[in-house]
Design a protein around this motif. Structure first.
Motif, short mmCIF file in Angstrom:
data_model
loop_
_atom_site.label_atom_id
_atom_site.label_comp_id
_atom_site.label_asym_id
_atom_site.label_seq_id
_atom_site.Cartn_x
_atom_site.Cartn_y
_atom_site.Cartn_z
N LYS A 105 0.99 -1.21 -0.19
CA LYS A 105 0.05 -0.04 -0.16
C LYS A 105 0.68 1.23 0.21
CE LYS A 105 -4.30 -1.70 2.18
NZ LYS A 105 -5.11 -1.48 3.52
N SER A 106 1.97 1.11 0.70
CA SER A 106 2.93 2.45 0.77
C SER A 106 3.37 2.61 -0.39
CB SER A 106 3.93 2.18 2.13
OG SER A 106 3.34 2.07 3.17
N LYS A 107 4.04 1.64 -1.21
CA LYS A 107 4.76 1.66 -2.76
C LYS A 107 3.55 2.27 -3.31
CE LYS A 107 8.13 0.58 -3.79
NZ LYS A 107 9.35 1.34 -4.10
N ALA A 108 2.16 1.84 -3.39
CA ALA A 108 1.31 2.14 -4.33
C ALA A 108 1.05 3.56 -4.23
CB ALA A 108 -0.02 1.66 -4.15
N LEU A 109 0.81 4.25 -2.87
CA LEU A 109 0.66 5.43 -2.56
C LEU A 109 1.88 6.40 -3.15
CD1 LEU A 109 -0.89 7.78 -1.25
CD2 LEU A 109 0.32 7.20 1.11
N LEU A 110 2.99 5.88 -2.88
CA LEU A 110 4.22 6.87 -3.27
C LEU A 110 3.99 6.82 -4.65
CD1 LEU A 110 6.80 8.24 -2.45
CD2 LEU A 110 7.91 6.08 -2.40
N HIS A 111 3.96 5.87 -5.19
CA HIS A 111 3.86 5.75 -6.97
C HIS A 111 2.83 6.76 -7.31
CE1 HIS A 111 4.18 4.32 -11.00
NE2 HIS A 111 2.86 4.22 -11.03
N GLU A 112 1.67 6.82 -6.93
CA GLU A 112 0.71 7.61 -7.31
C GLU A 112 1.06 9.11 -6.95
OE1 GLU A 112 -4.14 8.94 -6.23
OE2 GLU A 112 -3.19 6.79 -5.01
N ILE A 113 1.67 9.46 -5.79
CA ILE A 113 1.94 11.00 -5.42
C ILE A 113 3.19 11.22 -6.73
CG2 ILE A 113 3.38 12.36 -3.97
CD1 ILE A 113 1.75 10.75 -1.81
N GLU A 114 4.00 10.45 -6.70
CA GLU A 114 5.27 10.46 -7.65
C GLU A 114 4.71 11.01 -8.89
OE1 GLU A 114 7.62 7.12 -6.99
OE2 GLU A 114 8.97 8.35 -5.75
N LEU A 137 3.65 15.43 0.66
CA LEU A 137 2.54 14.68 0.29
C LEU A 137 2.23 13.25 0.97
CD1 LEU A 137 1.94 16.35 -3.18
CD2 LEU A 137 0.77 16.91 -1.24
N TYR A 138 3.44 12.73 0.70
CA TYR A 138 3.37 11.12 1.46
C TYR A 138 3.18 10.96 2.72
CZ TYR A 138 5.04 6.37 2.40
OH TYR A 138 4.85 5.05 2.65
N SER A 139 3.96 12.02 3.53
CA SER A 139 3.81 12.24 4.87
C SER A 139 2.37 12.54 5.49
CB SER A 139 4.74 13.09 5.61
OG SER A 139 6.28 12.91 5.35
N PHE A 140 1.88 13.59 4.86
CA PHE A 140 0.35 13.96 5.16
C PHE A 140 -0.54 12.76 4.88
CE2 PHE A 140 -3.53 15.65 3.86
CZ PHE A 140 -3.76 16.42 4.94
N PRO A 194 -4.98 8.78 7.26
CA PRO A 194 -5.49 7.76 6.11
C PRO A 194 -7.06 8.05 5.65
CG PRO A 194 -5.24 6.92 8.43
CD PRO A 194 -4.71 8.58 8.36
N GLY A 195 -7.66 8.68 6.56
CA GLY A 195 -9.04 8.84 6.10
C GLY A 195 -9.06 9.83 4.97
N PHE A 231 0.56 23.25 4.83
CA PHE A 231 -0.37 22.60 4.19
C PHE A 231 -1.39 21.64 5.11
CE2 PHE A 231 -1.70 18.41 2.11
CZ PHE A 231 -2.56 18.95 0.92
N GLY A 232 -1.04 21.14 6.09
CA GLY A 232 -1.90 20.47 7.05
C GLY A 232 -2.86 21.63 7.79
#
Length: 126
Positions: A7-16, A62-65, A70-71, A109-110
């Motif tokens: 899930k983390s890799k997929a999230l990172l890929h989407e952001i990148e 963005l990844y950290s945020f 997660p919601g 941003f937060g």
């Protein structure tokens, strides 16, 4: 590989995918080393080249945020909100302040997102 890792890799890929397309015509976002070196930036192909240090900073913000919220996660277009925030902080003429541009961008941003949360809170969209 665990489910969280995938899930983390997929999230990172989407952001990148989005951060690589963030204002590719601005040297600030496309140059990997020195965004003021226009000669090097001319060779940037607008998307397929290596990410610049400023793109990587936006990706980390963005990844950290997304991991901390997660919601909400990551929603396409968030990069367009973080980019000008980061740009302003990074170009601060006080070196001690510009050195903290990534952290300041995350917190700014937060805070901004708290005001916009109801527009993006996907957890309640059912």
């Amino acid at each position: 590989k665990t489910g969280l890792y995938v899930k983390s890799k997929a999230l990172l890929h989407e952001i990148e995918k989005d951060t690589k397309r963030t204002w590719p015509d601005m040297h600030f976002f496309c140059e990997a080393h020195d965004f003021l070196d226009a000669e090097k930036a001319e060779h940037y192909d607008g998307g397929a080249g290596p990410p610049g240090q400023n793109q990587l900073a936006i990706t980390r913000v963005l990844y950290s945020f997304a991991r901390l919220h997660p919601g909400i996660g990551y929603v396409q277009g968030m990069n367009e909100v973080v980019a000008p925030i980061y740009y302003v902080f990074k170009l601060d003429p006080v070196p001690d302040f510009s050195a903290e541009a990534e952290a300041d961008s995350f917190w700014c941003f937060g805070a901004l997102f708290e005001e916009l949360r109801e527009l993006y809170d996907l957890e309640h969209d059912e």
